[in-house]
Scaffold this active site. Structure first.
Site, PDB file in Angstrom:
ATOM      1  N   HIS A   1     -31.894  64.769  -8.098  1.00 45.34           N
ATOM      2  CA  HIS A   1     -31.294  63.904  -9.121  1.00 45.34           C
ATOM      3  C   HIS A   1     -32.374  63.335 -10.020  1.00 45.34           C
ATOM      4  O   HIS A   1     -33.466  63.007  -9.571  1.00 45.34           O
ATOM      5  CB  HIS A   1     -30.479  62.765  -8.483  1.00 45.34           C
ATOM      6  CG  HIS A   1     -31.230  62.009  -7.430  1.00 45.34           C
ATOM      7  ND1 HIS A   1     -31.402  62.495  -6.158  1.00 45.34           N
ATOM      8  CD2 HIS A   1     -31.847  60.803  -7.452  1.00 45.34           C
ATOM      9  CE1 HIS A   1     -32.096  61.625  -5.435  1.00 45.34           C
ATOM     10  NE2 HIS A   1     -32.386  60.592  -6.208  1.00 45.34           N
TER      11      HIS A   1
ATOM     12  N   HIS B   1     -33.258  60.238 -12.493  1.00 43.88           N
ATOM     13  CA  HIS B   1     -32.888  58.885 -12.883  1.00 43.88           C
ATOM     14  C   HIS B   1     -33.158  58.750 -14.384  1.00 43.88           C
ATOM     15  O   HIS B   1     -34.293  58.948 -14.826  1.00 43.88           O
ATOM     16  CB  HIS B   1     -33.747  57.835 -12.171  1.00 43.88           C
ATOM     17  CG  HIS B   1     -33.625  57.819 -10.680  1.00 43.88           C
ATOM     18  ND1 HIS B   1     -32.899  56.852 -10.007  1.00 43.88           N
ATOM     19  CD2 HIS B   1     -34.147  58.624  -9.714  1.00 43.88           C
ATOM     20  CE1 HIS B   1     -32.991  57.070  -8.697  1.00 43.88           C
ATOM     21  NE2 HIS B   1     -33.744  58.132  -8.496  1.00 43.88           N
TER      22      HIS B   1
HETATM   23  P1  5GP Z   1     -33.621  58.129  -4.797  1.00 40.64           P
HETATM   24  O1  5GP Z   1     -34.037  56.890  -4.091  1.00 40.64           O
HETATM   25  O2  5GP Z   1     -33.280  59.240  -3.822  1.00 40.64           O
HETATM   26  O3  5GP Z   1     -34.577  58.577  -5.869  1.00 40.64           O
HETATM   27  O4  5GP Z   1     -32.305  57.771  -5.592  1.00 40.64           O
HETATM   28  C1  5GP Z   1     -31.053  57.745  -5.004  1.00 40.64           C
HETATM   29  C2  5GP Z   1     -30.219  56.838  -5.845  1.00 40.64           C
HETATM   30  O5  5GP Z   1     -28.869  57.020  -5.499  1.00 40.64           O
HETATM   31  C3  5GP Z   1     -30.543  55.364  -5.639  1.00 40.64           C
HETATM   32  O6  5GP Z   1     -30.984  54.797  -6.864  1.00 40.64           O
HETATM   33  C4  5GP Z   1     -29.226  54.769  -5.181  1.00 40.64           C
HETATM   34  O7  5GP Z   1     -28.960  53.514  -5.712  1.00 40.64           O
HETATM   35  C5  5GP Z   1     -28.220  55.804  -5.647  1.00 40.64           C
HETATM   36  N1  5GP Z   1     -27.026  55.875  -4.834  1.00 40.64           N
HETATM   37  C6  5GP Z   1     -26.970  55.976  -3.481  1.00 40.64           C
HETATM   38  N2  5GP Z   1     -25.704  56.043  -3.071  1.00 40.64           N
HETATM   39  C7  5GP Z   1     -24.939  55.972  -4.198  1.00 40.64           C
HETATM   40  C8  5GP Z   1     -23.515  55.993  -4.405  1.00 40.64           C
HETATM   41  O8  5GP Z   1     -22.709  56.100  -3.484  1.00 40.64           O
HETATM   42  N3  5GP Z   1     -23.095  55.912  -5.684  1.00 40.64           N
HETATM   43  C9  5GP Z   1     -23.965  55.820  -6.737  1.00 40.64           C
HETATM   44  N4  5GP Z   1     -23.439  55.743  -7.970  1.00 40.64           N
HETATM   45  N5  5GP Z   1     -25.298  55.794  -6.569  1.00 40.64           N
HETATM   46  C10 5GP Z   1     -25.777  55.871  -5.301  1.00 40.64           C
END
Ligand code: 5GP
Length: 187
Positions: A173, A175
């Protein structure tokens, strides 16, 4: 472009800069810019900076908790979002890409851009030549999101890759962050 298991990709866009995209790999961090190469931090220094706040510690804990399923290919919460089994605030969608607001926004605009078909892309570090097309689609979708959100003049695209970069969901993903002044170096 080689990618290691613990890299973070940052993309910053400034409308005043129009140079072609560049990329540089230094140790385990990768920085892209649609405008210019901003700065490359030595790994040990940037590692300290990336998880140095309380919020970042929460993120770090989430990343460590997720590490046990990191590369198993197990379904993630994003599969349920793609299947619309759980709700999300969708900003953009096409055949290949879904973009929805982060549940825990770190900026006034914080949108996640994901491939609908993970196809092994638990993280950017798993990218292979067959993924080149979808990687381009994700970047292009990020630009569309920035445009729709009115932040085209200044936004940042981040990919956390691996536990040390605080990745917590193992479905690639991007951001897309904006709507406030970004700081540098990132924390
Ligand atoms: P990472 O930390 O892996 O780079 O980013 C994962 C992102 O997914 C985090 O910013 C977190 O807030 C988001 N996230 C996790 N679970 C959910 C969810 O159920 N719905 C949404 N919209 N975002 C989520």
């Amino acid at each position: 472009m080689a990618v290691t298991s613990s890299s973070m990709l940052l993309l910053r866009n400034f409308s005043t800069v129009g140079r072609v995209a560049q990329s540089v790999r230094v140790t385990s961090r990768i920085f892209f810019s649609t405008g210019e190469l901003i700065r490359v931090l030595p790994y040990t220094r940037s590692k300290r900076l990336i998880c140095s706040t309380r919020a970042a510690h929460n993120e770090e804990a989430a990343a460590k908790a997720a590490a046990s399923v990191a590369d198993t290919g197990a379904p993630t919460i994003f599969d349920k979002i793609i299947a619309k089994e759980i709700p999300s605030d969708i900003v953009y969608e096409d055949e290949n890409v879904l973009a929805f607001r982060d549940i825990n926004p770190q900026a006034p605009v914080h949108v996640l851009v994901i491939p609908k078909l993970r196809d092994g892309l638990t993280s950017l570090g798993k990218a292979e030549p067959r993924h080149i097309e979808v990687l381009g689609q994700l970047l292009h979708a990020s630009k569309i999101v920035a445009e729709k959100e009115g932040i085209l003049d200044g936004f940042r695209v981040v990919i956390n890759n691996g536990v040390e970069a605080c990745q917590s969901v193992y479905h690639l993903h991007l951001h897309v962050l904006g709507g406030r002044q970004m700081k540098w170096p990132p924390g």
